[in-house]
Scaffold this active site. Structure first.
Site, PDB file in Angstrom:
ATOM      1  N   HIS A 101      29.141  60.121  55.100  1.00  0.00           N
ATOM      2  CA  HIS A 101      27.997  60.311  54.193  1.00  0.00           C
ATOM      3  C   HIS A 101      28.060  61.698  53.541  1.00  0.00           C
ATOM      4  CE1 HIS A 101      25.722  57.353  57.007  1.00  0.00           C
ATOM      5  NE2 HIS A 101      25.855  56.732  55.851  1.00  0.00           N
ATOM      6  N   LYS A 138      14.315  46.618  60.680  1.00  0.00           N
ATOM      7  CA  LYS A 138      15.475  47.147  61.404  1.00  0.00           C
ATOM      8  C   LYS A 138      15.005  47.923  62.625  1.00  0.00           C
ATOM      9  CE  LYS A 138      19.286  47.426  58.146  1.00  0.00           C
ATOM     10  NZ  LYS A 138      20.284  48.306  57.539  1.00  0.00           N
ATOM     11  N   ARG A 144      33.822  52.210  50.996  1.00  0.00           N
ATOM     12  CA  ARG A 144      34.859  52.543  51.963  1.00  0.00           C
ATOM     13  C   ARG A 144      36.082  51.678  51.825  1.00  0.00           C
ATOM     14  NH1 ARG A 144      30.366  52.533  56.494  1.00  0.00           N
ATOM     15  NH2 ARG A 144      29.661  51.019  54.972  1.00  0.00           N
ATOM     16  N   SER A 194      28.005  54.457  60.579  1.00  0.00           N
ATOM     17  CA  SER A 194      27.024  54.869  61.597  1.00  0.00           C
ATOM     18  C   SER A 194      27.087  53.916  62.793  1.00  0.00           C
ATOM     19  CB  SER A 194      25.616  54.858  61.005  1.00  0.00           C
ATOM     20  OG  SER A 194      25.526  55.712  59.904  1.00  0.00           O
TER      21      SER A 194
HETATM   22  P1  ADP Z   1      23.119  51.018  54.258  1.00  0.00           P
HETATM   23  O1  ADP Z   1      22.320  50.379  55.352  1.00  0.00           O
HETATM   24  O2  ADP Z   1      22.390  51.108  52.936  1.00  0.00           O
HETATM   25  O3  ADP Z   1      24.535  50.526  54.093  1.00  0.00           O
HETATM   26  P2  ADP Z   1      24.326  53.384  55.356  1.00  0.00           P
HETATM   27  O4  ADP Z   1      23.660  54.606  55.870  1.00  0.00           O
HETATM   28  O5  ADP Z   1      25.171  52.622  56.286  1.00  0.00           O
HETATM   29  O6  ADP Z   1      23.165  52.525  54.738  1.00  0.00           O
HETATM   30  O7  ADP Z   1      25.206  53.757  54.089  1.00  0.00           O
HETATM   31  C1  ADP Z   1      24.656  54.353  52.960  1.00  0.00           C
HETATM   32  C2  ADP Z   1      25.716  54.418  51.873  1.00  0.00           C
HETATM   33  O8  ADP Z   1      26.779  55.253  52.301  1.00  0.00           O
HETATM   34  C3  ADP Z   1      26.371  53.079  51.532  1.00  0.00           C
HETATM   35  O9  ADP Z   1      26.695  53.077  50.156  1.00  0.00           O
HETATM   36  C4  ADP Z   1      27.641  53.096  52.347  1.00  0.00           C
HETATM   37  O10 ADP Z   1      28.638  52.295  51.766  1.00  0.00           O
HETATM   38  C5  ADP Z   1      27.999  54.567  52.252  1.00  0.00           C
HETATM   39  N1  ADP Z   1      28.815  55.009  53.374  1.00  0.00           N
HETATM   40  C6  ADP Z   1      28.546  54.928  54.693  1.00  0.00           C
HETATM   41  N2  ADP Z   1      29.554  55.445  55.420  1.00  0.00           N
HETATM   42  C7  ADP Z   1      30.472  55.881  54.523  1.00  0.00           C
HETATM   43  C8  ADP Z   1      31.760  56.498  54.635  1.00  0.00           C
HETATM   44  N3  ADP Z   1      32.320  56.740  55.820  1.00  0.00           N
HETATM   45  N4  ADP Z   1      32.423  56.778  53.517  1.00  0.00           N
HETATM   46  C9  ADP Z   1      31.877  56.487  52.320  1.00  0.00           C
HETATM   47  N5  ADP Z   1      30.690  55.904  52.122  1.00  0.00           N
HETATM   48  C10 ADP Z   1      29.996  55.604  53.216  1.00  0.00           C
END
Ligand code: ADP
Length: 179
Positions: free
Chosen positions: A34, A58, A107, A145
């Site tokens: 992130h 959630k 990703r 995450s």
């Molecule tokens: P959501 O539940 O909306 O997917 P996340 O917190 O998992 O929330 O992710 C938020 C955003 O960050 C999404 O666009 C996700 O694809 C991106 N994201 C999460 N982890 C990574 C990473 N390791 N590299 C790039 N983008 C990421």
């Protein structure tokens, strides 16, 4: 001509403010993946608002307040980063805060289908807001995450994948339950 084609710029662009991007997500917890996307966003936009979705359906590990605090700590002193929470439609939130861009991280191809669908739906809901996809550094393309929590819970080393404070908080959360 269909009225949607002439894109009327509203929000920050219309008001002549700088370019503001919203980076929405769960951030449960924030990872270095992130942070990599936020850093890339700061290179392109004047300000990035990290918007944590409040979703009663959630069951997150970290409360919304804890998630806000963890991201704020990572960007202490960076005036161009704001951390906020929202519920309801993302495009409504973006309009409200004057953002004309939604940033999402991609990703792998597996992220694409869902993200593409969301981007088109958001455009349909509000043609003034553009979604921008950003790719993380190679080393973060497998970081999520969910996986960080699983690996940590099973005793794996996540120190290279999350900020120090997040690792500490994970130890507090799982330490209480697991030991
Ligand atoms: P959501 O539940 O909306 O997917 P996340 O917190 O998992 O929330 O992710 C938020 C955003 O960050 C999404 O666009 C996700 O694809 C991106 N994201 C999460 N982890 C990574 C990473 N390791 N590299 C790039 N983008 C990421």
């Amino acid at each position: 001509m269909n009225g949607r084609k002439g894109v009327r710029r509203k929000g920050a662009a219309r008001r002549g403010g700088g370019s503001v991007a919203v980076y929405p997500g769960s951030f449960d917890p924030v990872t270095n993946g992130h942070l990599d996307i936020i850093t890339r966003g700061l290179a392109v936009f004047d300000a990035v608002i990290i918007a944590i979705l409040v979703n009663p359906q959630k069951h997150p590990l970290f409360t919304v307040e804890e998630r806000v605090a963890l991201i704020r700590e990572a960007y202490k002193g960076e005036a161009r980063v704001r951390v906020d929470t929202f519920s309801g439609l993302l495009v409504d939130y973006a309009e409200r805060v004057g953002a004309s861009v939604i940033v999402r991280g991609l990703r792998a191809v597996s992220d694409f289908e869902y993200e593409f669908q969301m981007a088109l739906m958001n455009r349909r809901l509000d043609p003034n807001i553009e979604t921008v996809f950003m790719a993380p550094a190679d080393g973060y393309s497998y970081v999520s995450s969910r996986l960080v929590k699983e690996v940590f819970q099973l005793g794996g080393d996540v120190s290279a994948l999350v900020p120090k404070l997040v690792e500490r908080r994970l130890r507090e959360k799982y330490g209480k339950a697991a030991r």
